[in-house]
Design a protein around this motif. Structure first.
Motif, mmCIF file in Angstrom:
data_model
loop_
_atom_site.group_PDB
_atom_site.id
_atom_site.type_symbol
_atom_site.label_atom_id
_atom_site.label_comp_id
_atom_site.label_asym_id
_atom_site.label_seq_id
_atom_site.Cartn_x
_atom_site.Cartn_y
_atom_site.Cartn_z
ATOM 1 N N GLY A 206 -11.077 92.949 96.185
ATOM 2 C CA GLY A 206 -10.357 92.578 94.784
ATOM 3 C C GLY A 206 -11.225 91.319 94.158
ATOM 4 O O GLY A 206 -11.556 90.531 94.943
ATOM 5 N N PHE A 207 -10.675 91.016 93.025
ATOM 6 C CA PHE A 207 -11.006 89.630 92.168
ATOM 7 C C PHE A 207 -9.835 89.132 91.833
ATOM 8 O O PHE A 207 -8.901 89.883 91.481
ATOM 9 N N ALA B 37 -13.569 95.977 93.116
ATOM 10 C CA ALA B 37 -12.804 95.948 91.766
ATOM 11 C C ALA B 37 -13.070 94.704 90.854
ATOM 12 O O ALA B 37 -12.303 93.959 91.257
ATOM 13 N N LYS C 269 -1.603 93.986 97.251
ATOM 14 C CA LYS C 269 -2.697 95.206 97.027
ATOM 15 C C LYS C 269 -3.306 95.931 98.176
ATOM 16 O O LYS C 269 -4.073 96.814 98.074
ATOM 17 N N PRO D 261 -1.731 101.883 85.730
ATOM 18 C CA PRO D 261 -1.777 101.964 87.072
ATOM 19 C C PRO D 261 -2.513 101.049 87.619
ATOM 20 O O PRO D 261 -3.505 100.600 86.956
ATOM 21 N N ASP D 262 -2.347 100.379 88.820
ATOM 22 C CA ASP D 262 -3.047 99.374 89.343
ATOM 23 C C ASP D 262 -4.227 100.170 90.253
ATOM 24 O O ASP D 262 -3.790 100.811 91.155
ATOM 25 N N ILE D 263 -5.360 100.061 89.907
ATOM 26 C CA ILE D 263 -6.404 101.118 90.410
ATOM 27 C C ILE D 263 -6.897 100.549 92.026
ATOM 28 O O ILE D 263 -6.900 101.264 92.749
ATOM 29 N N VAL D 264 -7.138 99.244 92.094
ATOM 30 C CA VAL D 264 -7.278 98.652 93.300
ATOM 31 C C VAL D 264 -6.287 99.075 94.426
ATOM 32 O O VAL D 264 -6.348 99.540 95.816
ATOM 33 N N LYS E 182 -1.893 88.185 96.417
ATOM 34 C CA LYS E 182 -2.479 89.444 95.893
ATOM 35 C C LYS E 182 -3.242 90.308 96.584
ATOM 36 O O LYS E 182 -3.117 91.817 97.046
ATOM 37 N N VAL F 222 -8.915 95.376 84.226
ATOM 38 C CA VAL F 222 -8.066 96.521 83.641
ATOM 39 C C VAL F 222 -6.890 96.017 82.772
ATOM 40 O O VAL F 222 -6.288 95.088 83.032
ATOM 41 N N ALA G 286 -13.256 95.005 87.287
ATOM 42 C CA ALA G 286 -12.873 95.458 86.267
ATOM 43 C C ALA G 286 -11.526 94.818 85.808
ATOM 44 O O ALA G 286 -10.774 94.350 86.317
HETATM 45 O O1 C5P Z 1 -2.960 91.632 89.060
HETATM 46 P P1 C5P Z 1 -4.495 91.300 88.965
HETATM 47 O O2 C5P Z 1 -4.871 91.976 87.655
HETATM 48 O O3 C5P Z 1 -4.636 89.718 88.644
HETATM 49 O O4 C5P Z 1 -5.524 91.633 90.035
HETATM 50 C C1 C5P Z 1 -6.966 91.710 89.791
HETATM 51 C C2 C5P Z 1 -7.457 92.521 90.702
HETATM 52 O O5 C5P Z 1 -6.983 93.994 90.599
HETATM 53 C C3 C5P Z 1 -9.011 92.811 90.177
HETATM 54 O O6 C5P Z 1 -9.778 93.329 91.529
HETATM 55 C C4 C5P Z 1 -8.755 94.007 89.341
HETATM 56 O O7 C5P Z 1 -10.097 94.711 89.331
HETATM 57 C C5 C5P Z 1 -7.728 94.895 89.917
HETATM 58 N N1 C5P Z 1 -6.826 95.449 88.998
HETATM 59 C C6 C5P Z 1 -6.817 96.843 89.126
HETATM 60 N N2 C5P Z 1 -6.092 97.750 88.527
HETATM 61 C C7 C5P Z 1 -5.245 97.013 87.574
HETATM 62 C C8 C5P Z 1 -5.250 95.785 87.516
HETATM 63 C C9 C5P Z 1 -6.051 94.980 88.157
HETATM 64 O O8 C5P Z 1 -7.863 97.481 89.889
HETATM 65 N N3 C5P Z 1 -4.307 97.809 86.503
#
Ligand code: C5P
Length: 223
Positions: free
Chosen positions: A143-144, A94, A162, A126-129, A158, A98, A96
């Motif tokens: 993740g990043f 991940a 996550k 939504p938090d995709i990862v 994190k 987002v 992106a």
């Molecule tokens: O919480 P934060 O945005 O700092 O986390 C960053 C990581 O979570 C990244 O890998 C980003 O692609 C992923 N992310 C996600 N969906 C979101 C927010 C962050 O997949 N809504």
């Protein structure tokens, strides 16, 4: 069949920003260039993986041999991610950026100019990862993070929150790297269950960093 350290693996990568519509002509977004995700797509392909790149709106050419699916909003990206993971995925990366929030209501008509201030109500995306990490067929999750302080503490937080296996963290207090830059410098942390030390990747071109990150995946047992 492809050879290389990721031969036989399907890697899904999210990249770029998301764009959250306010009305038919306006949106909320960010300056993510997508370069890190696209560089990772090439590095995974070069390591022998089959690669699906889920890309937000960016102006980058699709790497040869990579399947690209374009998305716009965070919710589009989540749907595309779930579909790609359902189809069978070994590693989910991940990158992106987002958008954390979207408009509660997308206006059907262009919002008219009004008084001296305008209030928009945003709701959490939504938090995709984190969603994919809860999936029944859970891939290896990467993740990043971009932090300006307490990098290790925040990155490890994190990783745990996550439920990731690995996280690559940029120090964005350095003005010379990250976001639209061609270079990056990162520290990689692993879930405790791997018993691996953190890996420090010194400032280098995003393509070099991407190759090092693929080596980190393999170190954690993706081979
Ligand atoms: O919480 P934060 O945005 O700092 O986390 C960053 C990581 O979570 C990244 O890998 C980003 O692609 C992923 N992310 C996600 N969906 C979101 C927010 C962050 O997949 N809504």
């Amino acid at each position: 069949p492809a050879s290389g350290i990721l031969a036989g693996k399907h890697v899904v990568i999210t990249a770029g920003p998301t764009r959250e519509a306010l009305d038919p002509v306006r949106y909320v977004s960010n300056h993510s260039s997508g370069k890190m995700g696209f560089a990772l797509a090439e590095a995974c392909r070069d390591a022998g993986a089959r690669v699906t790149l889920l890309a937000g709106p960016v102006s980058l050419a699709t790497p040869q041999g990579v399947t690209r699916i374009n998305v716009v909003s965070a919710r589009d990206l989540l749907a595309a991610s779930e579909q790609a993971v359902d189809a069978g995925c070994d590693v989910f990366i991940a990158t992106a950026a987002v958008a954390d929030y979207r408009a509660e209501h997308i206006a059907e008509q262009k919002i008219k100019k009004q008084g001296d201030s305008l209030t928009l109500t945003l709701v959490k995306n939504p938090d995709i990862v984190a969603s994919i990490a809860l999936h029944a067929k859970r891939p290896f999750m990467v993740g990043f993070a971009a932090e300006t302080q307490y990098m290790e503490e925040y990155a490890r937080g994190k990783l745990e929150r996550k439920q990731l296996d690995m996280i690559a963290c940029n120090d964005v207090s350095r003005g010379d790297i990250g976001f639209a830059s061609d270079d990056n410098a990162m520290t990689v942390f692993f879930s405790d269950r791997f018993g691996l030390e953190k890996v420090i990747l010194e400032k280098a071109n995003k393509h070099v960093i991407a190759t090092r990150l693929v080596e980190c995946l393999v170190q954690a047992g993706i081979n």
